[in-house]
Motif scaffolding. Structure first.
Motif, PDB file in Angstrom:
ATOM      1  N   ASP A   1       0.833  -1.208   0.000  1.00 57.29           N
ATOM      2  CA  ASP A   1       0.000   0.000   0.000  1.00 57.29           C
ATOM      3  C   ASP A   1       0.866   1.257   0.000  1.00 57.29           C
ATOM      4  O   ASP A   1       0.574   2.216  -0.708  1.00 57.29           O
ATOM      5  N   LEU A   2       1.949   1.228   0.769  1.00 63.84           N
ATOM      6  CA  LEU A   2       2.857   2.375   0.820  1.00 63.84           C
ATOM      7  C   LEU A   2       3.417   2.674  -0.565  1.00 63.84           C
ATOM      8  O   LEU A   2       3.384   3.823  -1.022  1.00 63.84           O
ATOM      9  N   LYS A   3       3.903   1.659  -1.259  1.00 59.91           N
ATOM     10  CA  LYS A   3       4.510   1.855  -2.574  1.00 59.91           C
ATOM     11  C   LYS A   3       3.490   2.252  -3.627  1.00 59.91           C
ATOM     12  O   LYS A   3       3.775   3.072  -4.499  1.00 59.91           O
ATOM     13  N   GLU A   4       2.286   1.679  -3.559  1.00 57.82           N
ATOM     14  CA  GLU A   4       1.284   1.947  -4.592  1.00 57.82           C
ATOM     15  C   GLU A   4       0.541   3.265  -4.386  1.00 57.82           C
ATOM     16  O   GLU A   4       0.107   3.883  -5.362  1.00 57.82           O
ATOM     17  N   ASN A   5       0.381   3.694  -3.132  1.00 57.86           N
ATOM     18  CA  ASN A   5      -0.512   4.817  -2.863  1.00 57.86           C
ATOM     19  C   ASN A   5       0.110   6.015  -2.143  1.00 57.86           C
ATOM     20  O   ASN A   5      -0.571   7.039  -2.005  1.00 57.86           O
ATOM     21  N   HIS A   6       1.337   5.895  -1.674  1.00 53.09           N
ATOM     22  CA  HIS A   6       1.877   6.992  -0.859  1.00 53.09           C
ATOM     23  C   HIS A   6       3.231   7.511  -1.341  1.00 53.09           C
ATOM     24  O   HIS A   6       3.447   8.713  -1.345  1.00 53.09           O
ATOM     25  N   LEU A   7       4.137   6.612  -1.709  1.00 52.77           N
ATOM     26  CA  LEU A   7       5.447   7.047  -2.204  1.00 52.77           C
ATOM     27  C   LEU A   7       5.357   7.337  -3.692  1.00 52.77           C
ATOM     28  O   LEU A   7       4.720   6.589  -4.435  1.00 52.77           O
ATOM     29  N   GLN A   8       5.989   8.429  -4.102  1.00 51.83           N
ATOM     30  CA  GLN A   8       6.002   8.786  -5.523  1.00 51.83           C
ATOM     31  C   GLN A   8       7.394   9.249  -5.902  1.00 51.83           C
ATOM     32  O   GLN A   8       8.017  10.035  -5.169  1.00 51.83           O
ATOM     33  N   ILE A   9       7.885   8.748  -7.025  1.00 51.01           N
ATOM     34  CA  ILE A   9       9.165   9.221  -7.542  1.00 51.01           C
ATOM     35  C   ILE A   9       9.057  10.742  -7.720  1.00 51.01           C
ATOM     36  O   ILE A   9       8.059  11.247  -8.218  1.00 51.01           O
ATOM     37  N   GLY A  10      10.092  11.439  -7.286  1.00 43.53           N
ATOM     38  CA  GLY A  10      10.109  12.896  -7.380  1.00 43.53           C
ATOM     39  C   GLY A  10       9.671  13.598  -6.105  1.00 43.53           C
ATOM     40  O   GLY A  10       9.778  14.826  -6.002  1.00 43.53           O
ATOM     41  N   MET A  11       9.169  12.833  -5.118  1.00 41.48           N
ATOM     42  CA  MET A  11       8.763  13.449  -3.842  1.00 41.48           C
ATOM     43  C   MET A  11       9.967  14.117  -3.187  1.00 41.48           C
ATOM     44  O   MET A  11      11.070  13.569  -3.211  1.00 41.48           O
ATOM     45  N   PRO A  12       9.770  15.289  -2.575  1.00 41.62           N
ATOM     46  CA  PRO A  12      10.858  15.907  -1.823  1.00 41.62           C
ATOM     47  C   PRO A  12      11.252  15.042  -0.614  1.00 41.62           C
ATOM     48  O   PRO A  12      10.416  14.367  -0.016  1.00 41.62           O
ATOM     49  N   MET A  13      12.529  15.071  -0.283  1.00 44.21           N
ATOM     50  CA  MET A  13      13.048  14.298   0.838  1.00 44.21           C
ATOM     51  C   MET A  13      12.303  14.618   2.128  1.00 44.21           C
ATOM     52  O   MET A  13      11.984  13.721   2.905  1.00 44.21           O
ATOM     53  N   ASP A  14      11.984  15.881   2.360  1.00 46.90           N
ATOM     54  CA  ASP A  14      11.290  16.239   3.607  1.00 46.90           C
ATOM     55  C   ASP A  14       9.869  15.681   3.656  1.00 46.90           C
ATOM     56  O   ASP A  14       9.355  15.366   4.725  1.00 46.90           O
ATOM     57  N   SER A  15       9.231  15.501   2.500  1.00 48.51           N
ATOM     58  CA  SER A  15       7.898  14.875   2.472  1.00 48.51           C
ATOM     59  C   SER A  15       7.987  13.393   2.824  1.00 48.51           C
ATOM     60  O   SER A  15       7.133  12.863   3.535  1.00 48.51           O
ATOM     61  N   VAL A  16       9.015  12.731   2.332  1.00 49.29           N
ATOM     62  CA  VAL A  16       9.232  11.324   2.667  1.00 49.29           C
ATOM     63  C   VAL A  16       9.507  11.200   4.161  1.00 49.29           C
ATOM     64  O   VAL A  16       8.962  10.329   4.842  1.00 49.29           O
ATOM     65  N   TYR A  17      10.332  12.107   4.675  1.00 53.69           N
ATOM     66  CA  TYR A  17      10.662  12.110   6.098  1.00 53.69           C
ATOM     67  C   TYR A  17       9.398  12.318   6.940  1.00 53.69           C
ATOM     68  O   TYR A  17       9.190  11.647   7.944  1.00 53.69           O
ATOM     69  N   SER A  18       8.532  13.218   6.514  1.00 50.69           N
ATOM     70  CA  SER A  18       7.273  13.455   7.232  1.00 50.69           C
ATOM     71  C   SER A  18       6.364  12.235   7.184  1.00 50.69           C
ATOM     72  O   SER A  18       5.658  11.938   8.145  1.00 50.69           O
ATOM     73  N   LEU A  19       6.389  11.520   6.079  1.00 50.29           N
ATOM     74  CA  LEU A  19       5.549  10.343   5.906  1.00 50.29           C
ATOM     75  C   LEU A  19       6.040   9.159   6.731  1.00 50.29           C
ATOM     76  O   LEU A  19       5.253   8.491   7.401  1.00 50.29           O
ATOM     77  N   LEU A  20       7.354   8.910   6.711  1.00 49.11           N
ATOM     78  CA  LEU A  20       7.907   7.696   7.313  1.00 49.11           C
ATOM     79  C   LEU A  20       8.668   7.913   8.618  1.00 49.11           C
ATOM     80  O   LEU A  20       9.010   6.948   9.300  1.00 49.11           O
ATOM     81  N   GLY A  21       8.958   9.157   8.949  1.00 48.16           N
ATOM     82  CA  GLY A  21       9.693   9.425  10.185  1.00 48.16           C
ATOM     83  C   GLY A  21      11.189   9.211  10.018  1.00 48.16           C
ATOM     84  O   GLY A  21      11.711   9.090   8.918  1.00 48.16           O
ATOM     85  N   GLN A  22      11.871   9.164  11.145  1.00 43.71           N
ATOM     86  CA  GLN A  22      13.326   9.018  11.193  1.00 43.71           C
ATOM     87  C   GLN A  22      13.758   7.673  10.596  1.00 43.71           C
ATOM     88  O   GLN A  22      13.287   6.630  11.028  1.00 43.71           O
ATOM     89  N   PRO A  23      14.635   7.686   9.592  1.00 46.10           N
ATOM     90  CA  PRO A  23      15.125   6.420   9.038  1.00 46.10           C
ATOM     91  C   PRO A  23      15.968   5.668  10.072  1.00 46.10           C
ATOM     92  O   PRO A  23      16.564   6.273  10.963  1.00 46.10           O
ATOM     93  N   ASP A  24      16.036   4.355   9.917  1.00 44.81           N
ATOM     94  CA  ASP A  24      16.906   3.558  10.784  1.00 44.81           C
ATOM     95  C   ASP A  24      18.364   3.748  10.394  1.00 44.81           C
ATOM     96  O   ASP A  24      19.251   3.652  11.235  1.00 44.81           O
ATOM     97  N   THR A  25      18.606   4.023   9.110  1.00 43.45           N
ATOM     98  CA  THR A  25      19.963   4.262   8.605  1.00 43.45           C
ATOM     99  C   THR A  25      19.892   5.344   7.542  1.00 43.45           C
ATOM    100  O   THR A  25      18.985   5.351   6.714  1.00 43.45           O
ATOM    101  N   ILE A  26      20.889   6.250   7.565  1.00 42.09           N
ATOM    102  CA  ILE A  26      21.041   7.246   6.504  1.00 42.09           C
ATOM    103  C   ILE A  26      22.438   7.053   5.926  1.00 42.09           C
ATOM    104  O   ILE A  26      23.416   7.019   6.670  1.00 42.09           O
ATOM    105  N   ILE A  27      22.519   6.911   4.604  1.00 38.92           N
ATOM    106  CA  ILE A  27      23.800   6.687   3.939  1.00 38.92           C
ATOM    107  C   ILE A  27      24.106   7.895   3.062  1.00 38.92           C
ATOM    108  O   ILE A  27      23.367   8.182   2.112  1.00 38.92           O
ATOM    109  N   TYR A  28      25.183   8.605   3.406  1.00 40.58           N
ATOM    110  CA  TYR A  28      25.653   9.762   2.630  1.00 40.58           C
ATOM    111  C   TYR A  28      24.574  10.798   2.339  1.00 40.58           C
ATOM    112  O   TYR A  28      24.592  11.446   1.300  1.00 40.58           O
TER     113      TYR A  28
END
Length: 109
Positions: A48-75
């Motif tokens: 459901d997340l991939k089909e209805n919420h994540l979109q290529i081109g989304m700003p990083m801060d929108s993804v962060y708002s949607l999913l919260g703090q990542p478990d790992t950040i690489i570079y």
């Protein structure tokens, strides 16, 4: 006799869980953030997340708002969210170019 055997087999097959079919949950921010990673709840929300919420081109801060703090950040251009740790850990990997979502996929070790 054949009818009895057939009915018995059908009854037994109805008790066997469907192999290869994962349970699915609708994505919600609250469920994602409170999900038990041992239980794989995040993994059940992935479709459901991939089909209805994540979109290529989304700003990083929108993804962060949607999913919260990542478990790992690489570079600063890849976020990884732990989906489950049952046998091999699985992650949702999100890659960014110029702070925009370029790709996302499931990775298991």
């Amino acid at each position: 006799m054949r009818v009895y055997i057939l009915l018995t087999l059908l009854a037994l097959l109805s008790c066997v869980p469907k192999l290869g079919v994962e349970d699915e949950l609708d994505f919600s921010i609250d469920k994602w953030n409170s999900a038990d990673k041992d239980g794989g709840e995040r993994e059940m929300m992935l479709k459901d997340l991939k089909e209805n919420h994540l979109q290529i081109g989304m700003p990083m801060d929108s993804v962060y708002s949607l999913l919260g703090q990542p478990d790992t950040i690489i570079y600063n251009n890849e976020f990884k969210y732990l989906l489950s740790i049952s046998y091999d850990p699985c992650f949702l990997s999100l890659k960014f170019v110029k702070s925009r979502l370029e790709s996302f996929n499931k990775e298991c070790d």
